[in-house]
Scaffold this active site. Structure first.
Site, PDB file in Angstrom:
ATOM      1  N   LEU A   1       0.902  38.679  25.804  1.00 22.46           N
ATOM      2  CA  LEU A   1       1.364  39.124  24.481  1.00 22.46           C
ATOM      3  C   LEU A   1       0.160  39.707  23.751  1.00 22.46           C
ATOM      4  O   LEU A   1      -0.852  39.049  23.587  1.00 22.46           O
ATOM      5  CB  LEU A   1       1.978  37.957  23.701  1.00 22.46           C
ATOM      6  CG  LEU A   1       3.133  37.216  24.396  1.00 22.46           C
ATOM      7  CD1 LEU A   1       3.668  36.104  23.512  1.00 22.46           C
ATOM      8  CD2 LEU A   1       4.265  38.175  24.766  1.00 22.46           C
TER       9      LEU A   1
ATOM     10  N   LYS B   1      -4.025  32.199  33.912  1.00 23.89           N
ATOM     11  CA  LYS B   1      -4.518  30.993  33.230  1.00 23.89           C
ATOM     12  C   LYS B   1      -4.740  29.860  34.230  1.00 23.89           C
ATOM     13  O   LYS B   1      -4.031  29.754  35.217  1.00 23.89           O
ATOM     14  CB  LYS B   1      -3.504  30.529  32.175  1.00 23.89           C
ATOM     15  CG  LYS B   1      -3.322  31.485  31.013  1.00 23.89           C
ATOM     16  CD  LYS B   1      -2.391  30.904  29.964  1.00 23.89           C
ATOM     17  CE  LYS B   1      -2.272  31.816  28.759  1.00 23.89           C
ATOM     18  NZ  LYS B   1      -1.375  31.254  27.722  1.00 23.89           N
TER      19      LYS B   1
ATOM     20  N   ASN C   1      -0.851  19.698  22.587  1.00 25.33           N
ATOM     21  CA  ASN C   1      -2.000  18.809  22.382  1.00 25.33           C
ATOM     22  C   ASN C   1      -1.486  17.420  22.026  1.00 25.33           C
ATOM     23  O   ASN C   1      -0.649  17.273  21.137  1.00 25.33           O
ATOM     24  CB  ASN C   1      -2.885  19.335  21.262  1.00 25.33           C
ATOM     25  CG  ASN C   1      -3.370  20.739  21.556  1.00 25.33           C
ATOM     26  OD1 ASN C   1      -3.760  21.038  22.679  1.00 25.33           O
ATOM     27  ND2 ASN C   1      -3.314  21.601  20.573  1.00 25.33           N
TER      28      ASN C   1
ATOM     29  N   LYS D   1       3.199  36.871  31.221  1.00 21.55           N
ATOM     30  CA  LYS D   1       3.194  38.143  30.507  1.00 21.55           C
ATOM     31  C   LYS D   1       2.168  38.003  29.375  1.00 21.55           C
ATOM     32  O   LYS D   1       2.148  36.982  28.694  1.00 21.55           O
ATOM     33  CB  LYS D   1       4.593  38.398  29.932  1.00 21.55           C
ATOM     34  CG  LYS D   1       4.746  39.738  29.276  1.00 21.55           C
ATOM     35  CD  LYS D   1       4.990  40.830  30.298  1.00 21.55           C
ATOM     36  CE  LYS D   1       4.976  42.199  29.644  1.00 21.55           C
ATOM     37  NZ  LYS D   1       4.939  43.277  30.660  1.00 21.55           N
TER      38      LYS D   1
ATOM     39  N   GLU E   1       0.956  25.619  25.001  1.00 20.45           N
ATOM     40  CA  GLU E   1       0.322  24.341  25.359  1.00 20.45           C
ATOM     41  C   GLU E   1       0.756  23.263  24.383  1.00 20.45           C
ATOM     42  O   GLU E   1       1.169  23.566  23.270  1.00 20.45           O
ATOM     43  CB  GLU E   1      -1.217  24.456  25.257  1.00 20.45           C
ATOM     44  CG  GLU E   1      -1.849  25.347  26.294  1.00 20.45           C
ATOM     45  CD  GLU E   1      -3.336  25.584  26.045  1.00 20.45           C
ATOM     46  OE1 GLU E   1      -3.973  24.754  25.372  1.00 20.45           O
ATOM     47  OE2 GLU E   1      -3.845  26.605  26.527  1.00 20.45           O
TER      48      GLU E   1
ATOM     49  N   ARG F   1      -3.010  14.854  20.719  1.00 21.45           N
ATOM     50  CA  ARG F   1      -3.955  14.150  19.830  1.00 21.45           C
ATOM     51  C   ARG F   1      -3.701  14.557  18.383  1.00 21.45           C
ATOM     52  O   ARG F   1      -2.934  15.475  18.111  1.00 21.45           O
ATOM     53  CB  ARG F   1      -5.380  14.576  20.197  1.00 21.45           C
ATOM     54  CG  ARG F   1      -5.555  16.076  20.033  1.00 21.45           C
ATOM     55  CD  ARG F   1      -6.980  16.559  20.052  1.00 21.45           C
ATOM     56  NE  ARG F   1      -7.053  17.947  19.637  1.00 21.45           N
ATOM     57  CZ  ARG F   1      -6.840  18.999  20.406  1.00 21.45           C
ATOM     58  NH1 ARG F   1      -6.537  18.838  21.678  1.00 21.45           N
ATOM     59  NH2 ARG F   1      -6.915  20.222  19.921  1.00 21.45           N
TER      60      ARG F   1
END
Ligand code: MV4
Length: 452
Positions: free
Chosen positions: A203, A158, A289, A201, A287, A291
Site C-alpha cells: 500500500l 516481510k 502488539n 500487496k 500486526e 503489550r
C-alpha cells in the site's frame, strides 16, 4: 488483589506503573541496572533491587535476574512495561511456572502474535480484514514469482519473525523480485535466525491506525478507539493522536467491534493493540502488539480511563471496571515523544540534565523520569519524556501543545523539542492531512532549513 508487584522496566513507563499501583494500594518493587541506581523509577518505587550491569542483556532483558528479584522481594506479579521482556513468551511462561502473575496476556497469545504469519492467519480467521497477501510463508523464488503474478506489483516482502518494520523489502517491479527475495531471506536469517518471509500487496500511501482493545481473559472484550500513529521516522513514532482526523464514528465502531469480537473469541487477557494500514476508507490488519504501548496516554485522555489499573485488575482476575457502553470519546489528545537526540540529525545525545521544568496546567500531562541533575545514560532507548495534551477538540489540543512546549525546559542535552516547534508551523499538521510517508518526506525537504 496483589500486595506487591515488580516492575521489569525503567524510565517513564516504570513510573507510570508505580503511579497506578500506588493508587490501588499495591506496593512496588523497582529493578535497575548499576547505571540506573539514581534513576527516578528507583526513587519512586517502594523498594528496589539491582539486577545487573548497564547493557540490558544482563539486566532488563535477563529473565533470571528479574525472577530472582521477584523471589527476594516477595513480589506476586510482574508488570513488564513495553519493550524489553514485554512480548517475550518464554518470559511470560517462566513467570507462570514460578507462580508469579505476568501482567499481560498468556504466553500462547504473545507467541501467536509474535509470529507475523500466524498472527495474520489468526486474525483473518477471526474476521479481521487483512492486507491481501500470501496465505503463509513463501519459501521459493518460483512461488514468489507465481504469487506476485497473481496480486501484481508493487509488493512488500516481510519477515514472519520481524515486525515494527524490521526485515521488510518493497518490490516495485518484477525485475527486482529475485534479488529482493534472496536478500530479504538472508537478512531475516541473520537478524532473527528465521528466514520465513511472506508477501503482501504494497500500500503506497496509507495511514497507520491502531485500535486499542482490552480483554478480561474470560471471553469478554472491549474496543477503546483508535490512535493515528502515521507520523513516524524510521519506524519510530514521533507524534500520535486520538481520535484520528481520518476516521468517522461509523468506521470506528465497525472496525472496533470486529477487533473486540476477535480478541473475545480467543479469550485474550489484558491490553492489546491491533495495527492497521488505512487506505481509501478500508482497514488492513498488519500486526498485533500484546503489550501496553508507549502512546497509550492519548487513549486514556479521551476516554478518561487508567489502562495500567485495568491491566493489573484483569491480571488479578477482576473484571474490567467499564463496559463498552460506558466508553465515550471526550475531546482530542496528542502525544509527542521527546528523545535525547539532536535535531535534525537524530543522533543520540545522552548526558546530564542541567535544568528541567515540566509544563503544567489544564489538559497537560508530562510522563517523564527526568529531574534536575539527572544523567541520561547512553545504554537505552532515547525516549526521555512524553508530553500529552488534551483539549475539547483537535484545534484546542494543538494550541495546548504549542503552549505546553513553550513552558518546557530541558537543558544540558539536545532533544527533539525543536522538531515539534517546527511541526506546529505546518499547515498539514493543523489540517491532519498526513500519511505514513509525510514525516520522512518533510524531513528530507526541510533538512537544509532546519539545520540553518
Ligand atoms: C506495509 C506497508 C505498506 N504495505 N505493508 C512498517 C512497520 C510494520 N508494522 C508494517 N509497515 C508497513 N507495512 C504493506 N502491505 C508500509 C509499512 C510502513 C509503515 C507502516 C506504518 C507506519 C510507518 C510506516 C513506514 C514505512 C512503511
Amino acid at each position: 488483589m496483589f500486595n506487591k508487584i515488580l516492575i521489569a522496566n525503567r524510565g517513564e513507563i516504570a513510573l507510570r506503573v508505580v503511579r497506578a499501583a500506588r493508587e490501588m494500594g499495591i506496593a512496588t518493587v523497582a529493578v535497575h541496572s548499576t547505571v540506573d541506581a539514581d534513576a527516578m523509577h528507583v526513587r519512586m518505587a517502594d523498594e528496589s533491587v539491582c539486577i545487573g550491569p548497564p547493557p540490558s542483556a544482563g539486566s532488563y532483558l535477563s529473565a533470571a535476574a528479574i525472577m530472582s528479584a521477584c523471589e527476594i522481594s516477595g513480589s506476586e506479579a510482574i508488570h513488564p512495561g513495553y519493550g524489553f521482556l514485554s512480548e517475550n513468551p518464554l518470559f511470560a511462561e517462566v513467570a507462570a511456572d514460578h507462580d508469579i502473575t505476568f501482567i499481560g496476556p498468556s504466553a500462547e497469545h504473545i507467541k501467536i502474535m509474535g509470529d507475523k504469519i500466524t498472527a495474520k492467519r489468526s486474525m483473518k480467521e477471526l474476521g479481521v480484514p487483512c492486507v491481501p497477501g500470501s496465505d503463509g510463508s513463501i519459501d521459493t523464488i518460483d512461488d514468489a514469482y507465481e504469487f506476485c503474478d497473481e496480486i501484481g506489483f508493487p509488493v512488500i516482502i516481510k519477515a514472519t519473525a520481524g515486525g515494527g518494520g524490521r526485515g521488510m523489502k518493497v518490490v516495485k517491479h518484477q525485475s527486482e523480485l529475485t534479488n529482493a527475495f534472496n536478500t530479504a531471506r538472508g537478512e531475516c536469517r541473520a537478524a532473527f535466525g528465521n528466514d520465513q518471509v511472506y508477501i503482501e500487496k504494497y500500500l503506497e500511501n496509507p495511514r497507520h491506525i491502531e485500535i486499542q482493545i482490552f480483554g478480561d481473559g474470560q471471553g469478554n472484550a472491549v474496543h477503546i478507539g483508535e490512535r493515528d500513529c502515521s507520523l513516524q521516522r524510521r519506524h519510530q513514532k514521533v507524534f500520535e493522536e486520538a481520535p484520528s482526523a481520518a476516521i468517522s464514528s461509523e468506521a470506528r465502531d465497525t472496525i472496533g467491534r470486529l477487533c473486540a469480537e476477535a480478541v473475545a473469541a480467543i479469550k485474550y487477557a489484558g491490553a492489546g493493540t491491533i495495527e492497521f494500514l488505512y487506505d481509501q476508507g478500508e482497514f488492513y490488519f498488519i500486526e498485533m502488539n500484546t503489550r501496553l504501548q508507549v502512546e497509550h496516554p492519548v487513549t486514556e485522555a479521551i476516554f478518561g480511563i487508567d489502562l495500567v489499573r485495568e491491566q493489573i485488575r484483569v491480571a488479578a482476575g477482576l473484571p474490567l471496571s467499564f463496559t463498552q457502553e460506558n466508553l465515550e470519546i471526550n475531546g482530542h489528545a496528542i502525544e509527542v515523544r521527546i528523545n535525547a537526540e539532536k535535531f535534525p540529525e537524530f543522533s543520540p545525545c545522552p548526558g546530564r540534565i542541567t535544568q528541567y521544568h515540566a509544563p503544567g496546567g489544564l489538559g497537560v500531562r508530562m510522563d517523564s523520569a527526568l529531574y534536575d541533575g539527572y544523567s541520561v545514560p547512553g545504554h537505552y532507548d532515547s525516549l526521555i519524556a512524553k508530553l500529552i495534551v488534551h483539549g475539547r477538540d483537535r484545534k484546542e489540543a494543538l494550541a495546548r501543545l504549542d503552549r505546553a512546549l513553550s513552558e518546557l525546559i530541558i537543558d544540558g542535552i539536545d532533544t527533539t523539542i525543536p522538531l515539534f516547534h517546527a511541526l506546529l508551523k505546518e499547515p498539514d499538521i493543523h489540517s491532519g492531512n498526513y500519511t505514513i510517508n509525510w514525516l520522512e518526506h518533510w524531513l528530507q525537504t526541510n533538512r537544509a532549513d532546519s539545520a540553518a
